[in-house]
Design a protein around this motif. Structure first.
Motif, PDB file in Angstrom:
ATOM      1  N   SER A 300       0.766  -1.247  -0.065  1.00 51.92           N
ATOM      2  CA  SER A 300       0.081   0.034   0.025  1.00 51.92           C
ATOM      3  C   SER A 300       0.926   1.203   0.040  1.00 51.92           C
ATOM      4  CB  SER A 300      -0.981  -0.147   1.324  1.00 51.92           C
ATOM      5  OG  SER A 300      -1.501   1.244   1.425  1.00 51.92           O
ATOM      6  N   GLN A 304       1.291   4.035  -2.714  1.00 56.92           N
ATOM      7  CA  GLN A 304       0.736   5.358  -2.600  1.00 56.92           C
ATOM      8  C   GLN A 304       1.044   6.697  -3.773  1.00 56.92           C
ATOM      9  OE1 GLN A 304       2.747   8.299  -0.739  1.00 56.92           O
ATOM     10  NE2 GLN A 304       1.035   9.483  -1.422  1.00 56.92           N
ATOM     11  N   TYR A 323      -3.866  -1.093  -8.597  1.00 54.64           N
ATOM     12  CA  TYR A 323      -4.656  -1.620  -7.474  1.00 54.64           C
ATOM     13  C   TYR A 323      -4.865  -3.236  -7.705  1.00 54.64           C
ATOM     14  CZ  TYR A 323      -8.174  -3.104  -3.829  1.00 54.64           C
ATOM     15  OH  TYR A 323      -8.711  -3.823  -2.858  1.00 54.64           O
ATOM     16  N   MET A 382      -4.204  -2.588   2.492  1.00 53.33           N
ATOM     17  CA  MET A 382      -3.809  -2.166   1.370  1.00 53.33           C
ATOM     18  C   MET A 382      -4.854  -1.253   0.638  1.00 53.33           C
ATOM     19  SD  MET A 382      -2.879  -3.723  -2.262  1.00 53.33           S
ATOM     20  CE  MET A 382      -4.395  -3.331  -2.923  1.00 53.33           C
ATOM     21  N   SER A 383      -5.897  -1.567   0.825  1.00 55.55           N
ATOM     22  CA  SER A 383      -7.096  -0.826   0.289  1.00 55.55           C
ATOM     23  C   SER A 383      -7.502   0.578   0.967  1.00 55.55           C
ATOM     24  CB  SER A 383      -8.595  -1.503   0.409  1.00 55.55           C
ATOM     25  OG  SER A 383      -8.385  -2.713  -0.260  1.00 55.55           O
ATOM     26  N   GLY A 385      -5.023   2.280   2.199  1.00 53.01           N
ATOM     27  CA  GLY A 385      -4.018   3.141   1.952  1.00 53.01           C
ATOM     28  C   GLY A 385      -4.359   3.563   0.598  1.00 53.01           C
ATOM     29  N   PHE A 386      -5.108   2.810  -0.198  1.00 56.06           N
ATOM     30  CA  PHE A 386      -5.602   3.036  -1.488  1.00 56.06           C
ATOM     31  C   PHE A 386      -6.438   4.488  -1.642  1.00 56.06           C
ATOM     32  CE2 PHE A 386      -9.277   2.343  -4.405  1.00 56.06           C
ATOM     33  CZ  PHE A 386      -8.524   2.903  -5.623  1.00 56.06           C
TER      34      PHE A 386
END
Length: 458
Positions: A300, A304, A323, A382-383, A385-386
């Motif tokens: 993530s 970024q 992604y 991870m999502s 951070g997305f």
């Protein structure tokens, strides 16, 4: 030459960018986790089970430091990349300078508060009478390194945003190497026990923090001025908005950790295991899990700049491609760790010292049950951070809170009423599954939104 032509984030092949940015980020996160893992191993071998329990009691302080570091580091880096992608270079540097200064200031504040209220904090965090002296020694010393820890953890995000992922990795790696060398020297040669492990950690953090300062003084591409390092309220507010998701997630982890320690102490005392065994085992397993989670978080964090710059430049297809490839990598890593946690729990726990048969029996059950959904656990961080990277701060915060606050915290309070100490174990996989389902739903909705923007419908 346009901003897009100047910056490879907008033109280079996505798979190449992911490898370039995520591998150093993953290594940095894993190295960060090693601060705690290495301490745990050497303390287990040199001090024993009570020493391991003490590091678990002290762990919420570390989580709080990380929360502040991610709030400021990710928030300033996300703003920097979004503004850079939109072509506002000078404004982007204002966010970076403000974030860097706030990292140092907040680190000093945490140190002062921790030392001023050390004993009450250790009791609140779940220390038993046997564990308390070790927890006081360990936390009292490691608190000294907090300003350097926050500077390093948050500063590495800004270094990556400045397109220097390898230097970011080097900062973390250097501190971990120093810690790993000094741990056995201080514990076994100098016979300083748990205090030796604490001093080894602090010295490693100091060196890493100094390297961050040297980078922005000598090597950074953004070239900050003194005026840009002065914290300003308007920039701090926007930094907090984009960093809030990651910061709140860490705060939630601290709340869950403190609650779990107290639940394990209560229901452990009512079981055949006693209070100290569950606290020690849960602490070890949470730190082992950090090695896995560092991969998902590292992916993530590495992505970024790619997410942020391309979203700011309205290159939505590149955002979606990034992604999808990042999520696939997180799931593959999860499957590998799931297999290890299910097949080799005793071997893993043995690395952290010996114990009774009850100790190993509890650890094996906790590993296999609590970590059962490991194969999908990389998706949620991870999502989160997305969403933060593309400026969707509220969505990032919601996703970051789903597992810890919405599901796990209530479950570890309710299930033990029905199942005793086993309820804590089963709370983990139930919360993980529920959080993954909600996260995937939010991501699919965001993909549809980007497709509509491309089609000019909104």
């Amino acid at each position: 030459m346009s901003v897009e032509e100047q910056n490879p984030l907008a033109t280079q092949k996505i798979s190449s960018l992911i490898l370039k940015f995520t591998i150093p980020a993953i290594i940095s996160m894993m190295v960060s986790s090693l601060y705690n893992i290495v301490d745990q191993i050497f303390i287990g071998q040199g001090v024993g089970m009570l020493g391991n329990a003490a590091t678990n009691i002290a762990f919420p302080v570390n989580i709080i430091c990380t929360a502040v570091a991610l709030l400021l580091g990710i928030g300033s880096a996300s703003n920097f990349n979004l503004k850079s992608g939109a072509g506002h270079t000078e404004k982007a540097k204002n966010y970076a300078g403000c974030g860097l200064s706030l990292l140092v200031i907040c680190g000093v504040i945490i140190t002062v508060v921790t030392l001023a209220f050390l004993s009450p904090l250790m009791h609140v965090f779940g220390a038993t009478e046997e564990v308390l002296p070790y927890a006081l020694d360990y936390t009292g010393i490691t608190a000294i390194g907090v300003p350097f820890l926050t500077l390093t953890t948050g500063g590495c995000h800004l270094v990556r945003a400045d397109r220097s992922p390898s230097f970011s990795m080097a900062c973390m790696l250097t501190g971990a190497i120093i810690n790993t060398i000094l741990d056995p020297l201080f514990i076994f040669v100098c016979h300083w026990g748990i205090k030796g492990a604490a001093w080894a950690t602090v010295l490693g953090q100091v060196v890493s923090g100094i390297m961050i300062l040297i980078y922005f003084w000598k090597f950074s591409k953004m070239k900050l001025t003194k005026s840009q390092l002065i914290p300003r309220g308007n920039y701090a507010k926007e930094i907090a908005a984009l960093g809030m998701a990651s910061g709140i997630n860490q705060v939630a982890m601290a709340i869950v950790q403190i609650t779990m320690n107290n639940i394990l102490r209560k229901y452990g005392a009512q079981s055949d295991y006693g209070a100290d065994i569950p606290i020690a085992c849960a602490g070890i397993i949470s730190k082992v899990n950090m090695i896995f989670m560092s991969i998902g978080i590292g992916i993530s964090q590495g992505c970024q700049p790619i997410f942020g710059f391309n979203y700011g430049a309205e290159k939505y297809s590149r955002v979606r491609e990034t992604y999808r490839k990042a999520a696939t990598a997180a799931v593959v890593a999860g499957i590998v760790f799931f297999i290890c946690f299910q097949i080799f729990p005793r071997q893993i726990i043995s690395l952290f010292g010996g114990g009774s048969e009850a100790y190993f029996r509890f650890a094996e059950r906790y590993f296999r049950i609590f970590m059962f959904m490991t194969f999908i656990n990389g998706i949620q961080p991870m999502s989160s951070g997305f969403f933060t990277s593309i400026g969707k701060a509220k969505l990032g915060m919601i996703v970051s809170l789903t597992r810890q606050i919405l599901f796990l915290l209530p479950l570890i309070l309710i299930l033990p009423l029905i199942m005793g100490i086993d309820g804590v174990m089963y709370a983990g996989p139930i919360a993980d599954l529920a959080a993954a389902v909600i996260t995937i739903w939010f991501v699919l909705r965001q993909f549809q939104d980007m497709k509509k923007k491309e089609a000019g419908n909104i």
